[in-house]
Design an enzyme around this catalytic site. Structure first.
Site, PDB file in Angstrom:
ATOM      1  NE  ARG A  99      -1.257 -29.640  23.972  1.00  0.00           N
ATOM      2  CZ  ARG A  99      -1.896 -29.266  22.983  1.00  0.00           C
ATOM      3  NH1 ARG A  99      -1.216 -28.810  22.109  1.00  0.00           N
ATOM      4  NH2 ARG A  99      -3.099 -29.273  22.897  1.00  0.00           N
TER       5      ARG A  99
ATOM      6  CG  ASP B 159       0.987 -27.563  18.659  1.00  0.00           C
ATOM      7  OD1 ASP B 159       1.551 -27.526  17.404  1.00  0.00           O
ATOM      8  OD2 ASP B 159       0.700 -28.596  18.986  1.00  0.00           O
TER       9      ASP B 159
ATOM     10  NE  ARG C 143       6.469 -27.738  13.531  1.00  0.00           N
ATOM     11  CZ  ARG C 143       6.456 -28.438  12.443  1.00  0.00           C
ATOM     12  NH1 ARG C 143       5.013 -28.375  12.176  1.00  0.00           N
ATOM     13  NH2 ARG C 143       7.202 -28.460  11.395  1.00  0.00           N
TER      14      ARG C 143
ATOM     15  CE1 TYR D 162       7.682 -26.627  25.192  1.00  0.00           C
ATOM     16  CE2 TYR D 162       9.431 -28.195  25.128  1.00  0.00           C
ATOM     17  CZ  TYR D 162       8.508 -27.512  24.280  1.00  0.00           C
ATOM     18  OH  TYR D 162       8.836 -27.424  22.865  1.00  0.00           O
TER      19      TYR D 162
END
Lengths: 246, 246
Positions: free
Chosen positions: B197, B52, B50, B110
Site C-alpha cells: 500500500r 488488514d 495477516r 499481491y
C-alpha cells in the site's frame, strides 16, 4: 422543456428491477427521487427497457423531460453525489425532444455470465451464475449460431410477453470462456421478455449433453415456450450496451 | 494429529482483517468457528500472513492441526456449506506436520487495483480504489522497476513494523492498464507491514507528476517511512497467491 439522456450503471442485487412498481424499491424510483432532490422537479424516466429484479446494467440508457437549467455536463456528478453507491450515472447529454430511450434504440447487447468452477469466485458472486458442471462448449456455440438472424423467438419468450410480434433479429452472439468462466454476449435489434435467460437455460442443456444443436433448431421452429429450457437465474444477466443511430 | 492446509478466498469488506483480535469479526474467527461446528474440535489457524481490515484474498493459505478423521477431499465442500458467502475454501490437502503457512511460504503475490475513470465501475467498487486522475504510466512503471530486487524497504514499511530486518526481495512487479483500470501485481519473498500500500501511494505521486523516478530511488535509499507516499486505501489490495516449495 429539454430532453436529457443518460447512460447509467446499476447493481441490480438490492432492487426490485428497474421499473417503478407498487412494491417500491426500484432503480427508477431511486433515480427519480435523486432528480427531484437536485432539481425540485418530478420527472418521469423512460428507459431503453425494463430489467427484472436482480438483473444488472452496465449501460442502461434513460431519458426524461425537464425544465431544469442545470448544464448537461453537470448532471452526472450532481446526481452521483445523491445516489447510493450501486447506481451510477456515467454520462448525460441533451437530445432532440423526439428521442425516446426505448423506441429510438437500434441495438441492445446483453451479457450473461456463468461460473462453472466447483467453487464460485466470491468476488463475482452477485454477477455470475454458479453452475458447477462440465459443459460442451463447441456444441453450445454451434447451437447459439442457430439463433443468430431473424426468427420468431416465441419459444424463447416468457408466456407473459404481451408483444404483438415475437420476430426479432439476433445480430451477433458469442460465448467466451476463460478459466471455467463463461460470458455470453448477445446483440439484437430487441429482446423479448426473459429471452436471453431462456436462451441461456436452453444452451446449458446443450452443454450438459441433454440436447443437441438439432434440438435447438426444433425448439426454435416450434414457437412454443414449453419446448425450450428453463429461465436462467436473473443475477447472471447484465444489460451491457444500448445503441442509437446518433 | 494431522496438518491440514487450505487455500481460501475472502472478501475483506465486512471483516476486521484476517487475524483474531479482541474486537472480533475476523476471517480467522469465522473459519475457526466453522471448523468447530464441523469437527467438534477447536483449532488454531495459522495463515501465510495477516491481512488488514478491508483487504481481500484470492488465495490466502492457512494450516491447522486437527485429529478429525474427515477425508481431506471433503473439507472444502463441508466447510463452504457452513461459511458465509464472502469466505470460501478453494482446496484442502494434508501436509507434513512441520508445514507452517507463514514460515514455509517462499513467495507471495499481491494485486493492487485502481480505477482512474471519472466515475468508478460500480461492479468493482469494493475491490478497486477509485482515483480519478490522469496518471503517467511510463513513469510509474520505471519507478516500480527500481523497487525490484533485494533492498531494505524501511521507507515502505509501516512504522509499526516489528520485524528485525526490513530487507526483502521483490522478485517481479508489473503494472497493467486497461480502459482506465490499473492492476499492480507484485511478487516477493515477503512483504513488510503496509509495504504494498505504501508502494502504491508512492507510485501514485509519481503518476501525478509530483515525483520522478529519481525521487523513488532517493526514497528507497533514505530508509525513512516519512519520505515515501501515503498508505493507499485497503480495499484496493488483494493477497493474490502464496507459493511453497512443494
Amino acid at each position: 422543456m429539454r430532453n436529457i439522456r443518460m447512460v447509467i450503471s446499476y447493481v441490480g442485487t438490492s432492487y426490485h428491477g428497474f421499473q417503478t412498481q407498487p412494491i417500491g424499491n426500484t432503480v427508477q424510483d431511486v433515480l427519480e427521487q435523486a432528480i427531484v432532490v437536485l432539481t425540485g422537479e418530478k420527472v418521469n424516466i423512460t428507459a431503453s427497457g425494463r430489467t427484472d429484479a436482480g438483473v444488472h446494467a452496465r449501460g442502461q440508457v434513460i431519458n426524461f423531460l425537464t425544465s431544469s437549467p442545470i448544464p448537461v455536463h453537470r448532471w452526472a456528478l450532481a446526481l452521483n453525489s445523491r445516489l447510493p453507491d450501486d447506481i451510477s450515472v456515467l454520462r448525460a447529454d441533451e437530445v432532440p425532444l423526439d428521442f425516446h430511450a426505448s423506441y429510438s434504440a437500434k441495438r441492445k447487447t446483453y451479457r450473461y455470465s456463468i461460473d462453472t468452477n466447483k467453487f464460485a469466485d466470491i468476488f463475482e458472486r452477485y454477477y455470475r451464475f454458479h453452475y458447477p458442471m462440465p459443459l460442451r462448449l463447441p456444441e453450445m456455440r454451434a447451437a447459439l449460431a442457430k439463433l443468430v438472424g431473424q426468427h420468431d423467438f416465441t419459444s424463447f419468450a416468457s408466456q407473459r410477453s404481451t408483444k404483438r410480434t415475437h420476430t426479432r433479429t439476433v445480430i451477433s452472439a458469442r460465448l467466451d470462456e476463460s478459466e471455467g468462466k463463461l460470458d455470453l454476449f448477445i446483440t439484437g435489434d430487441g429482446f423479448l421478455y426473459n429471452m436471453v435467460r431462456i436462451i441461456v437455460g436452453t444452451l446449458l442443456r446443450v452443454g450438459e449433453g441433454k440436447w443437441n444443436v438439432d434440438d435447438v433448431v426444433r425448439i426454435l421452429a416450434a414457437k412454443d415456450r414449453t419446448k425450450a429450457g428453463p429461465t436462467a437465474m436473473a443475477h447472471g444477466l447484465m444489460l451491457w450496451e444500448v445503441e442509437y443511430d446518433d
